[in-house]
Scaffold this motif. Sequence first.
Motif, short mmCIF file in Angstrom:
data_model
loop_
_atom_site.label_atom_id
_atom_site.label_comp_id
_atom_site.label_asym_id
_atom_site.label_seq_id
_atom_site.Cartn_x
_atom_site.Cartn_y
_atom_site.Cartn_z
N LEU A 22 -83.06 57.73 15.56
CA LEU A 22 -82.75 57.01 16.80
C LEU A 22 -82.77 57.96 18.00
CD1 LEU A 22 -80.03 54.51 15.56
CD2 LEU A 22 -82.43 54.06 16.08
N ARG A 23 -82.31 59.20 17.78
CA ARG A 23 -82.40 60.19 18.87
C ARG A 23 -83.86 60.45 19.23
NH1 ARG A 23 -77.93 62.80 16.83
NH2 ARG A 23 -79.12 64.24 15.54
N ALA A 24 -84.71 60.62 18.19
CA ALA A 24 -86.13 60.88 18.44
C ALA A 24 -86.78 59.67 19.12
CB ALA A 24 -86.84 61.21 17.13
N TRP A 25 -86.37 58.49 18.69
CA TRP A 25 -86.88 57.26 19.30
C TRP A 25 -86.53 57.22 20.79
CZ3 TRP A 25 -90.03 53.49 19.81
CH2 TRP A 25 -89.68 52.36 20.53
N ASP A 26 -85.28 57.52 21.11
CA ASP A 26 -84.83 57.49 22.51
C ASP A 26 -85.56 58.51 23.37
OD1 ASP A 26 -83.05 55.41 22.26
OD2 ASP A 26 -81.37 56.71 21.69
N SER A 27 -85.76 59.70 22.83
CA SER A 27 -86.30 60.76 23.68
C SER A 27 -87.83 60.84 23.66
CB SER A 27 -85.70 62.12 23.29
OG SER A 27 -86.03 62.41 21.95
N ARG A 28 -88.46 60.46 22.54
CA ARG A 28 -89.91 60.70 22.44
C ARG A 28 -90.77 59.44 22.50
NH1 ARG A 28 -90.10 66.21 22.74
NH2 ARG A 28 -92.32 65.78 22.49
N ARG A 29 -90.20 58.29 22.22
CA ARG A 29 -90.98 57.04 22.20
C ARG A 29 -92.32 57.21 21.46
NH1 ARG A 29 -87.93 52.38 23.73
NH2 ARG A 29 -86.06 53.56 23.94
N PRO A 30 -92.27 57.39 20.15
CA PRO A 30 -93.50 57.60 19.38
C PRO A 30 -94.41 56.36 19.42
CG PRO A 30 -91.67 57.17 17.93
CD PRO A 30 -91.08 57.33 19.30
N ASP A 31 -95.66 56.54 19.05
CA ASP A 31 -96.61 55.42 19.01
C ASP A 31 -96.49 54.62 17.73
OD1 ASP A 31 -98.03 56.06 21.49
OD2 ASP A 31 -98.59 57.89 20.42
N LEU A 32 -95.94 55.27 16.70
CA LEU A 32 -95.77 54.58 15.41
C LEU A 32 -94.64 55.27 14.66
CD1 LEU A 32 -98.44 53.21 13.04
CD2 LEU A 32 -96.89 54.90 12.08
N ILE A 33 -93.89 54.48 13.88
CA ILE A 33 -92.78 55.06 13.10
C ILE A 33 -93.05 54.84 11.61
CG2 ILE A 33 -90.29 54.98 12.64
CD1 ILE A 33 -89.97 53.84 15.51
N LEU A 34 -93.00 55.92 10.89
CA LEU A 34 -93.13 55.87 9.43
C LEU A 34 -91.71 56.03 8.89
CD1 LEU A 34 -95.27 55.86 7.17
CD2 LEU A 34 -95.28 58.34 7.28
N LEU A 35 -91.18 54.97 8.29
CA LEU A 35 -89.73 54.92 8.03
C LEU A 35 -89.41 54.76 6.55
CD1 LEU A 35 -86.80 54.55 9.21
CD2 LEU A 35 -87.33 52.10 9.32
N ASP A 36 -88.79 55.80 5.98
CA ASP A 36 -88.25 55.69 4.63
C ASP A 36 -86.98 54.85 4.72
OD1 ASP A 36 -87.63 56.18 1.94
OD2 ASP A 36 -86.44 57.94 2.45
N LEU A 37 -86.84 53.86 3.83
CA LEU A 37 -85.68 52.96 3.96
C LEU A 37 -84.42 53.55 3.35
CD1 LEU A 37 -87.25 49.45 3.29
CD2 LEU A 37 -86.42 50.36 5.46
N GLY A 38 -84.58 54.45 2.38
CA GLY A 38 -83.41 55.04 1.71
C GLY A 38 -82.98 56.30 2.42
N LEU A 39 -82.12 56.16 3.43
CA LEU A 39 -81.68 57.32 4.21
C LEU A 39 -80.23 57.64 3.88
CD1 LEU A 39 -83.32 56.30 7.60
CD2 LEU A 39 -84.10 58.09 6.03
N PRO A 40 -79.83 58.92 4.04
CA PRO A 40 -78.49 59.31 3.62
C PRO A 40 -77.36 58.75 4.48
CG PRO A 40 -79.67 61.17 4.59
CD PRO A 40 -80.66 60.06 4.46
N ASP A 41 -77.61 58.52 5.76
CA ASP A 41 -76.50 58.13 6.65
C ASP A 41 -76.43 56.65 6.98
OD1 ASP A 41 -78.88 58.40 8.06
OD2 ASP A 41 -77.89 58.95 9.93
#
Length: 238
Positions: free
Chosen positions: A46-65
């Motif tokens: 979410l921090r990277a999303w806020d600051s970098r606004r990527p063109d595409l997100i590759l998202l693993d669903l099993g995250l630790p937090d």
Amino acid sequence: MTDRRDGTGATVLIVEDDVSTRAEVARNLVAHGYRVEEAANAAEALRAWDSRRPDLILLDLGLPDADGLLVIRRVRREATTPILVVSARGEERTKVEALEAGADDYVTKPFGIPELHARIRVGLRRAAGPAADPVGILRNGTIELNVAAHEVRVAGKPIALTPHEFRILALLLGYPGRVVTRGRLLRAIWGEAYAGEDHYLHVYVSQIRRKIAAADPDGELRDLIVAEPSVGYRVRNA
Ligand code: CA
């Protein structure tokens, strides 16, 4: 093997807690001309999303937090950026939840790099514009669907579809290469009350395939509609 034209500088945010998987995917995407941002958990994503606004997100669903779904919902409140979910084999329910929360598509671990690249290209192309041309004709190989004229042609010859069959095919052809969930199709065609009636779709899709096959003696459209077990349907990438 390496084709730097692939990425054309698009930025991909890789959200993955497994360090070696993340590094391998990052290396590969960079080698193909993508810019890469990395996140090891949902908070970093979410921090990277806020600051970098990527063109595409590759998202693993099993995250630790946190659940990856949280990331999808947050991004979707703010933008239509393509989200490609990475899930483990057998997690059909999770995949469907992610797709219904607004993810574009998924790859299943362990995935091949060519498959990953194909999905990323489809995602970025979707973000770049609609699949239909300005006059509303959806094409895929020898099939053409004219949205306004309510007409479908195979190799130039019209085929007769019922209104429901037409709408299902139009929805699928509008998202070439991307999975469309069964729930989404059912809701779009019959409304919310039918979102669980999977057998309807099976019947209609079989009919559509039969009608297309009858007009396609050389079998060029044989692989047009692919079933994604427990998830939905996908038409091949146009
Ligand atoms: Ca993980």
